[in-house]
Every structure is written in C-alpha cells, then in structure tokens.
Write an enzyme that holds these catalytic residues in place. Structure first.
Site, PDB file in Angstrom:
ATOM      1  N   GLY C 148       0.827  -1.196   0.000  1.00  0.00           N
ATOM      2  CA  GLY C 148       0.000   0.000   0.000  1.00  0.00           C
ATOM      3  C   GLY C 148       0.863   1.248   0.000  1.00  0.00           C
ATOM      4  O   GLY C 148       2.075   1.205   0.241  1.00  0.00           O
ATOM      5  N   CYS C 149       0.228   2.369  -0.298  1.00  0.00           N
ATOM      6  CA  CYS C 149       0.976   3.624  -0.409  1.00  0.00           C
ATOM      7  C   CYS C 149       1.544   4.064   0.939  1.00  0.00           C
ATOM      8  O   CYS C 149       2.753   4.297   1.072  1.00  0.00           O
ATOM      9  CB  CYS C 149       0.088   4.709  -1.021  1.00  0.00           C
ATOM     10  SG  CYS C 149      -1.542   4.884  -0.263  1.00  0.00           S
ATOM     11  N   TYR C 150       0.687   4.166   1.958  1.00  0.00           N
ATOM     12  CA  TYR C 150       1.202   4.543   3.282  1.00  0.00           C
ATOM     13  C   TYR C 150       2.217   3.525   3.806  1.00  0.00           C
ATOM     14  O   TYR C 150       3.265   3.920   4.338  1.00  0.00           O
ATOM     15  CB  TYR C 150       0.053   4.660   4.277  1.00  0.00           C
ATOM     16  CG  TYR C 150      -0.802   5.901   4.175  1.00  0.00           C
ATOM     17  CD1 TYR C 150      -0.261   7.171   4.333  1.00  0.00           C
ATOM     18  CD2 TYR C 150      -2.179   5.796   3.973  1.00  0.00           C
ATOM     19  CE1 TYR C 150      -1.078   8.305   4.277  1.00  0.00           C
ATOM     20  CE2 TYR C 150      -2.988   6.928   3.925  1.00  0.00           C
ATOM     21  CZ  TYR C 150      -2.429   8.179   4.079  1.00  0.00           C
ATOM     22  OH  TYR C 150      -3.229   9.290   4.042  1.00  0.00           O
ATOM     23  N   THR C 152       4.278   1.681   2.205  1.00  0.00           N
ATOM     24  CA  THR C 152       5.562   1.845   1.527  1.00  0.00           C
ATOM     25  C   THR C 152       6.362   2.972   2.159  1.00  0.00           C
ATOM     26  O   THR C 152       7.529   2.808   2.536  1.00  0.00           O
ATOM     27  CB  THR C 152       5.333   2.141   0.027  1.00  0.00           C
ATOM     28  OG1 THR C 152       4.703   1.014  -0.574  1.00  0.00           O
ATOM     29  CG2 THR C 152       6.645   2.431  -0.690  1.00  0.00           C
ATOM     30  N   ALA C 153       5.737   4.143   2.275  1.00  0.00           N
ATOM     31  CA  ALA C 153       6.454   5.289   2.837  1.00  0.00           C
ATOM     32  C   ALA C 153       6.854   5.037   4.290  1.00  0.00           C
ATOM     33  O   ALA C 153       7.941   5.434   4.730  1.00  0.00           O
ATOM     34  CB  ALA C 153       5.581   6.540   2.744  1.00  0.00           C
TER      35      ALA C 153
END
Lengths: 345, 345, 345, 345
Positions: C148-150, C152-153
């Site tokens: 997911g995007c969050y 990953t970061a």
C-alpha cells in the site's frame, strides 16, 4: 552528442534536463550560469539528487566551442542576443528559448520588450522553431528561435485556417489562460502562493510581448499585415496553457469540413492531436508532455469559428519543443526523449 | 421578516444562510427540501454547527403563505416554475435564483435548457434582478428572477456601452472563466478533485444556457437583436468568475472617456467598482463579497474595447445579489447583511 | 513480454500504462475490465489518444494463460483473491496492487477491511513486494502483494531502525498526509473539488486498513508484536504522500550515527534517497517518480527520533513499485521504464 | 472606540481591518507603517477600494496616546517589545499579535527566536490572550500577548486534559499542518506558487518557535515542566491549521468520558465546538471564522488519546482572537464583529 544549457536555474532549464537525461543520443550535459557558478544543480533543485550531478560553470564561447554540439539558451530576454554572434562563428548549433530572435525587426522587439536585441542581419539567420509546422526549414538551421508558449498554442491553432478565404483575418481574438510556472522562478507578489491561489486575473492586456510574435507568422503565411487582440490570463495551476481563439467566418462552412482541414494539416505530426467534436481538450490531458490538443467549433448563430488549443507551457511551449527541434536538427526521430505519456491524474 | 429557502442543501442556499444570519431585519429562517426533510442543516453542513439550528421541512404553498414573507428558490432548473403560479396568489414575495423566469419566451428556455418552464404570462410577471441596474423596477416586484452568475458579470460589463454609437453590437465576444463551485454540489467526474485540480478546460462552447439571458437584456436595451459568442471555461479554484469581453469600436474614442462613462453609469452603486487603468481586477479581490469590479482597456492597434469583470459567483453571481434584491424589495439599505469586506488572502 | 492489467479504468491502471508504454521489454498490453468491456481506453482517458489504442476485454483465466506473462491487479479490495487461486495453476506471474494478499491472516483482513480474502494457504504464497527491502525474495515469487501507499512510505522509514536496541518499539506514532488521488477515481462528496480544495482533514483515525500491514512487517523483522498509531490526513493536492514518524529513543545516539545507518541500509538502492540534515524532503521533489526520500532528525530535548518520508502515492506507492517488482521478477534492470526524473515544478 | 494597527501591510493587519470595519464599537481606525507612510491602504490592497480609505502614518507614542484606545501590533518578531514600555506609560491598551510577550523568560525567547525581546519585568505584565481559556485575566490587562496560531489550536486541544491523572504528560506529540498564509506576505522560494502548489513538506522540525509557547502554558497548568515534540508541516492551501495531538493514556478511560470533559471545559464558550465522534473536523469548516473545532479519539489498541483541532490560522490563530480579546477588555459581547459564519464552500 554533448549539449549545453545556459540559464541553469530556471524552469526552462530543468525541463530540458528532465528530457535530456532520457535522451538516447545525449552523452554529456554542461550547465552554464552566471549567478551560480560552482554550484551543483542538485543543490538548487534537490529533486535532481542522484539523477544529475553537474556543477554549473561560466559561459564562454571557447568552452562551448570546445565541448558542446548544441547549446540551449533558457535565459530571460536580452541575454542570448549578446552571445549568438560570436557563437555563430563556431560549429555549435543554438536553440534559443528566449524571445531575442523570434521577431524580424529589432525595432518591434524594442517596442514590445523595452529592451534591445540583435541586429536585423542576425535576426534573419534565425529559423522559427515551430516544429510541427516548419520542420523542413529547421533541419538546416544553425540558430533556432524556439517559440513562446502562447505563440505555440495559438499558431498551431490558427495556421491551418489563416490563409483560407472563408475567414476574416481582421477579426482574430485570442484569449489565453496560463498556469503560474509561465511567470518563471523569480519571486513576485503576484505569484506568491497565498495571493495567487484561488485567484484568476488578466494581465498585460493589449501589451503582451507574444503579440507581435503571433502576428508575424500569421502575416507571413498570408502576406498581409494581421493584427490580433491577445489577452493573457493567469489561473491557479502550475502548468498548462489553454488558448481560445475567435475568428469570423465570411461564408457558410461546416464544422466537419474545417476539422478535416486541420486533420490534414497535421496528418503525420506526432505531437498535434485534432480532437473530435465531443471531446473538448483539457490542459491536464497534455500535462508534462509535448502534445498540443486542438478542437474546433463552428457557432452557426454568430458565424464564428472557435478554436481551443492546449499545451503544457513548459514542454510544448518551451523545453519539449526545443528538444523536438534538436531532434530535427540531428535527423533523429522527432519523438526521441519526448515520447512520454501525459501525467494523469 | 421571515424568510424561506427552497433547496436547502445546495451552495446557493448555504450562501443565503451565511448572509441571512447576519441580517438585522431577518427574524426567522425556514428551510425546505424534498430530499432531506427532517434533517437539521448542520448535519448536512457541519460548518453550521451552533450557528444555524433548523430542520428542513416539506415545501407547501400553505406553509409558506402562513409563515414566510420572502421565499428564495435555490433550486435546479425547472423546479421553481411549478410552484410560482400558486405562490403568486399569496402575499409572499419570491426571489428565484434558478433560470426559470429569466427568459421572456418559454420556447427559448426550452431550446437552451432542454426543459420546460412557465408560460409567457408568468414569465412576464418576473422582474430581472440585476440589482445595480434595475433597482427601481425591482422595488415593486412580487417575483424576481435573480440573474445567473455569468450574466451578472457580463451585463454589468456591457450595459454601460451597449447602446453607444461608438461600438459594433454585432462584434461581441464573451470569454468566461469560472471557479468550480459554479458546477454545484452534485458529483461528477469533471469536478472530481484529482482531475479538476491542475486543470483548465472550456465547456458548453456555443451552447451555454446563460447565452440567451445575456442576449435578452442587451437586446432589450438597444431594441435590436443582439447575438454574442459566449465561451465558458472552468479553472481550478472554488470561487470566482472573471469575464473578458471584446467589442469592436466603430470610431476613435479614448479609454478615459469610456471609463468616465462607466463611472457615471455606476455612480451611486455601492457594489460596482470601476477600477483605474493600472489596476486589473482579480477574482480574489471580491472573494466572499458582493462586489463586481470592472476594468476597461481600449486597444488602439485593433480598435477594440476590452472589458474585464470579476465577481464571486456565489455572492454577486447568486446569493448576495438575491439578498440585495430582498433589501430593495423591503426598502432597506441595499447593503444590509452584505457589507462584508472580501476575504483576503 | 506481454502484460495484462485488471481494473483498466482506475488510477493505478493508468499509471501502469504510463510506465509500460516506455518499457523496453514489454511487447503487448491487455486491459481487462468488467464494467467497460469493448471500450477503448482512450475513450475513458482522452489523454491517451494516439498513445494507447487498446480495447478492454473480459477477464478469464484462459485468456490470461494464453496471452499474458505477467498480470497486474489494480482492483478494489476483495477482487483479486477470487482469481488468484486459478491463476496460480498457470504459468502467469501476478502482481496484486490491492490489499488482498498483504496480510498473513484472513481474520485480520476481515477485521480491518470488512470483507473476506483468500485462505491462509494462499496468503502464504504471496511475497510482499516492498522492492527496496525484499528484492531477493521477490525474484522467485509467482504472486507478489504490492504494498500500500502509506505502508511503503512508512516501512521504508522505519525498517532500518525497528530492530535497533536504541528505540522503543512501543512508542511508534505515524502521522500521514496524502494527496487526493489516493482516494481513487470513485466520486464522493469528500473529494468533490469545491469542498476538498482549501481543505485538510484527518480520516479513519485509529481504523485505517493500512495499519495492520505496517504492523505486520515491523513485527516480522523484530519477532515481537508491534502496535502503532497511524493517523492519515488528506491535503489538497493530487499526488504525493508525506509520512512523519515519531519514535522514542531509549539511549543517547547521534543524528549522524542514525543517518549513516539509513545510508548503509539503502546503499545500493536506486530509488531510496537518504537526505542530508539540512534538506527536508518535499512531496514535489518525487512527483511522478519512483523515488522515496527519507530524512531523520534526533530531537535531543525529548529524546525522540523523527523520520520524514515522501513518495508519489501513485508511483512508488502503487504502480511504479509494481513495475519495479516486475523488473525484479524478470531479472531486468530494476529501473527499466522507471528512470524518469520527477516533474518539477 | 478608536483603534490603531501597527504593521498595516501584513496579513494580520488586513484581517483585523476586515473585522473592525464591521465592529459596532469601533469609530476610527489608524494604520501605522514604517515602510508605507502616506500610502493609502487600498493602494496596497485593492480589495479594500471604497471600503477602507485610510493612509498609513508614522508610529509615535504621542500619536497613539492622543488618538487611540487600543493598539494592535501585527508586526514581525522583535518589533513590539521596543514600543511597549513607553506605551504602557499611557492609557492605551495593547494587543500584541507577535511573539514578543508570549514567553516568560527573555533567554528562552532568544534561544528560539534568535532575537532579543523585553526584560522579564515587562514580560510579566503581559496576559496571555488565549481568550477561551483565560478570559477572566484578560479583562483586566493593559498588555495582551495574543497567542500564536499553532499554540492556539494546540493549547485548546490539550488544556482540558493536561492536568488529568489518566494521561502521561511526557508523551505528548504534536503534528501540525498549516496553510501557506501562515508564512506571511514576504516573498520566498518556498512559498512561490509554482513550487508550493501540489507540494507538502515538514519544516523547522524540532526547532519551531511556537514550541516553548505551547510548553509554557502546559507547564503552568500542571506545575510540572512539560516538553513536547512539535512538527509543523505546510500544505497547499491559503488558510487553515489542523493539529493532531497524541497523548499516552495511563489508565483505561472511555472516549465518551473524555469528550464530556471537553464539553464541560468549553461549556459556555461561543467559539469552541467539541465535535461528536463521527464528525472529524475539517479546516474548511472554520474558514474565515473564529471557531476552533475539536475532536477526540481513544485508540484502545495502543491506549492513546488522539486530539484533532482545526482553526483558521489568520482568524482564531491571529486577528479574530485579537478582536475577541479587545471585546473582553472592553466588556463587550465576546462575539461582537466576529459572528460570521465560516465561508463554505
């Protein structure tokens, strides 16, 4: 091929770098800057960390002649014209993104720019780099005057019909809307975020310096003096230009006939897309790319032709078209380094 | 005074509420909604928590007649015309923010709106509420057709010169730029944030339903049929309209002379500001307020007059002007409830 | 290599197309969509006119098995898990951009997603595609759960220190800020332009479905159960995620020592840039690119480590990382198709 | 009452003017500016045309003493402290929107501001103008230190629980998100539209000068030294602050119990709205208004309390609260001049 860029810290320059780092034919890149000599470009633009590792250096004709094949000027008005005469003595090819060599007459430049440029003799040596229209002339040029952002969008919209009998050449009105990056990187109150956000305004009404550039090439094609109204506006977005053009029709002609004329004019042009009637162009549909999308409407009630043209002002309106011109100069595929899809959303 | 608002969940309605909560003459507010009966307005719009505590109720002629002095319709097209005939039988005064009563001819309405409206007899009873121009007629009306957002900005820009001999009435081109709230609260892909942000587009080219509204009042003043080109654009901001108007001049006349004509036309009007030549209007300079700022340029090269007009589309272009009309109807100070400074930055 | 994309009309899918059209190893692209079968992708997304000319077709295991080497699922939750079991019987490699295979336990999925996913046996077959950390495992996978995007970061920000003795694993607070494209293409009032513009809000406080995904991989590395606070916020921009992480330090350690630890952890990773102390990352510095920029601060007053991580949510947070995983799967250069400079400004 | 404003060209000053022009008790307004003496305010801010017609003049103690009842400093750091000692000798009341009088100790000011302020004796005379908490002390003050924007949002969020046994005072983490107007009117590359738009970044991590201001008032209430982590971020919008606060719970307590505690703390406060659990606050819901909206969540998995607070940084975070303080000083209704609905959308 080695390239040089003068004006390494402006938006034109960093867009050139974005395309040149992906360009198969480019080996080495030199950056010239008077104000930032010795500074690495990634210290000015941290987004380039680990991507471009080049320090800016002093511009001299000797350095360029020794190292560079093609030199881009991405400089403010009245800079390039001081360097070009000496550079033309060398083998280097020059693509000037500034307005210095776009007009035929130094007096006209001075009237609109409030600055001086090169003499007529030098202006005559420049080929106007509207790549999708003048590509044959461009191929043999040493000096290319890369078009302005508004003139690119406007001329691509008007040139297919400007010499047609069915339009009134004295009726042309051009209403432009630009994103804020068109104002460049220099700070000013007008583009301070808190005051530019949620704000739209007209500016330079009747006095924008792109006016004579548009008029010159409309006039050249028709061999008549054409004067237009050009009113630019700034809207709260970073990138993109949309130009709306109004032209009186002198006789009944169908929208379909005119659309076919445009499609024919741009038949084998990779970067100009003539849209179907139901699909009005949007600036976001060309975001970050070298496309120009065109749309035409015939308003039968008023007998007017309305042309809408969109480009990314920093790409097709500046650096992308400059790369396209470089490709033409070197006999490369016109799309080399530029065949990126628009960024959406 | 008690007021009622039909269409309680749209942007027009909540702007009405913002002004009415600060209005000295308003005692009670009723909200009518078909879809949200029984719901408190602050459940739909949490920003109104502790400010407005009103539940929406069913609209009936009886309820209105019994409780309400002035009723605002802030409804989509083709709603108000169904209610107005019965309401006109009562004492209630009606201010209709929709387009149903703005045109003189039901057939023209149908041609542009693709819907039907009231019969000619009822249309004739409506007074057009362009408050800074028609205030004398407005004072005695029972039914006010509150102007559209684009027509307000455009007519305020054109009416001072439309009947002057020095302009060509057949040359009028109107290029509008609106913020996104003009599209209302209904969801659609075109105004989905991720696709509307960083995006500008033209829409409804040659077919926008505000066209006949503008043409009607230009024609009425000149007693000639006037046709215009009107091209609306949407730009990425929430509020604001900027309209750029182009008119051919038929004789030489100075910019200063025309500016004085505008200043004279709007001499004692609190909400119209004719700007000096060096000060081009910006939508942000009227943000959240009932002002219309006007600017004129004479382009001597092309003999054209260029008029720039800005308003907040939800205030002067809708709810603010509606309150101004209510003030006129009741003999109140025109600025009551509306004398707020624009929100800046 | 032939690729297939399921979910052809979402933002994940069009970002995949943007990269795949420039990918040297990709020959043919198939698009699968249940809702838009037969429609050409450029009719849904006009920015793809003349760039991608592919009609969407029905997804069947047979079609995939016959034509496709690697299949991307860019679908909403609870779609891919229905197809994967049958697809795993074929030779096709699968990269799932949805959350269906990211968690180890179907019960945890159900608790956070309110939907069901595949059985534990299938979840076990998926390799988590955090490409800059798990690349060795990824190379041999048939099924990749793209992060997911969050997560990953966040994981790129926390994994270098999560198993260090100098941090308190129970103290982790993650505060995320996302651009609006993270909400996808489906319409909703919350991301309607007029209400999302000039607006920031928290959402899903304590209940966002990326929480267990982050916790899983922090826990796996430490072999301890780790629980975090994750609070996402939406800010008015289209692209970009910035995550701020707070971790208590249990002993004195210098910022420089921790920064070196990060630099060492990501030494040969092309897409992770550990920034120097003076250079706080900005979402715009990774716009449109596959980079993750990381920055650390030690606040000596409070003995806390503050980590800031930025990515483009649609690229490194979705489609870019998916392409990177495809490159790893096929032994290609990790950066193939992805070596684009961020778009700036 | 006559008011004076020092710093007439900043955003704090023009927001004061917006409210003061609608304030029933205000008769005359004087504007003081060192840089713009003699200039009319509407030449600097054209949106004030026809609304405020005041020329800026030189600030002297004598002029203030003779003409002004209450004087607002809307100045950068380290200006007001030079004037206050002499002004305190007169009858004038002073509301200082800068940080000069917000801290108890000049050495702490110097450490965080890198500038000097008044001596301890003068700092002691200032009353901290957090109007919804300290209103009794404010009523009798001659000098009010108007709170900073972040401290307002943060202290209103933390003060109801800071002295409760169920929280861990050493665990407080404050993550702030501000709109760009917080950076003021001075130009800088970081808030240049083309680079701030579509961009989010953290700044001043661990070093923001609002940190000691927040810590001071948390410490005062508990009589313990409290240190917090405060990390500000800038997001692409003009107005609004959202602050997310994280506090460890030391014992089990229900969300409902804590919410009631907040509701009780702010029971009769007009401008603080404690939101129900399902309704997360949004900056747009307080746009242009003096409200502070608060929301609490108890995350039972991690035993943490999460508080979300939103304000308009220029209103409740600066000029609106300053007017509220003026109202308190003069025994007026606290909401006089401030009872405007938020602007929505």
């Amino acid at each position: 091929m080695n390239v040089g860029i003068v004006g390494g810290t402006g938006y034109g320059a960093i867009e050139l770098m974005r395309f040149l780092t992906n360009h198969q034919a480019v080996e080495k890149m030199y950056l010239y800057s008077q104000s930032k000599q010795g500074t690495n470009i990634s210290d000015v633009y941290p987004h380039l960390d680990t991507i471009i590792d080049v320090a800016m250096e002093e511009l001299t004709v000797e350095h360029v002649a020794r190292h560079v094949d093609v030199l881009f000027f991405a400089t403010p008005p009245a800079v390039s014209h001081k360097w070009v005469p000496a550079l033309l003595e060398t083998e280097v090819k020059i693509i000037d993104l500034s307005g210095d060599f776009r007009l035929a007459d130094p007096a006209v430049y001075e009237a609109w720019y409030n600055k001086t440029t090169a003499s007529k003799a030098y202006l005559n040596q420049a080929v106007y780099g509207l790549a999708d229209v003048y590509r044959d002339k461009i191929k043999d040029a040493q000096l290319i005057a890369n078009p302005g952002c508004y003139p690119t969008a406007t001329l691509l919209g008007l040139l297919p019909v400007i010499d047609q009998a069915f339009i009134d050449r004295n009726s042309i009105i051009v209403d432009g809307k630009t994103g804020v990056s068109g104002a460049g990187r220099s700070l000013s109150q007008g583009v301070h975020y808190a005051e530019m956000n949620e704000n739209t305004r007209a500016y330079a009404v009747g006095s924008h310096k792109h006016t004579p550039e548009i008029e010159r090439f409309l006039s050249e094609k028709t061999e008549k003096s054409i004067f237009i109204n050009f009113t630019p506006h700034i809207v709260p977005m970073t990138r993109g230009i949309l130009v709306t053009m109004y032209v009186n029709l002198t006789e009944a002609i169908s929208e379909e006939a005119i659309r076919e004329l445009y499609q024919s004019f741009y038949r084998d042009r990779a970067f100009v897309r003539v849209k179907p009637g139901h699909s009005l162009p949007e600036t976001k549909q060309v975001y970050g790319s070298n496309y120009c999308d065109l749309h035409i409407t015939v308003d039968e009630r008023t007998q007017r032709l309305i042309i809408v043209s969109v480009i990314d002002n920093l790409v097709k309106g500046a650096s992308g078209q400059a790369i396209q011109n470089m490709n033409l100069l070197y006999g490369l595929d016109e799309t080399e380094g530029l065949n990126l899809s628009p960024l959406y959303p």
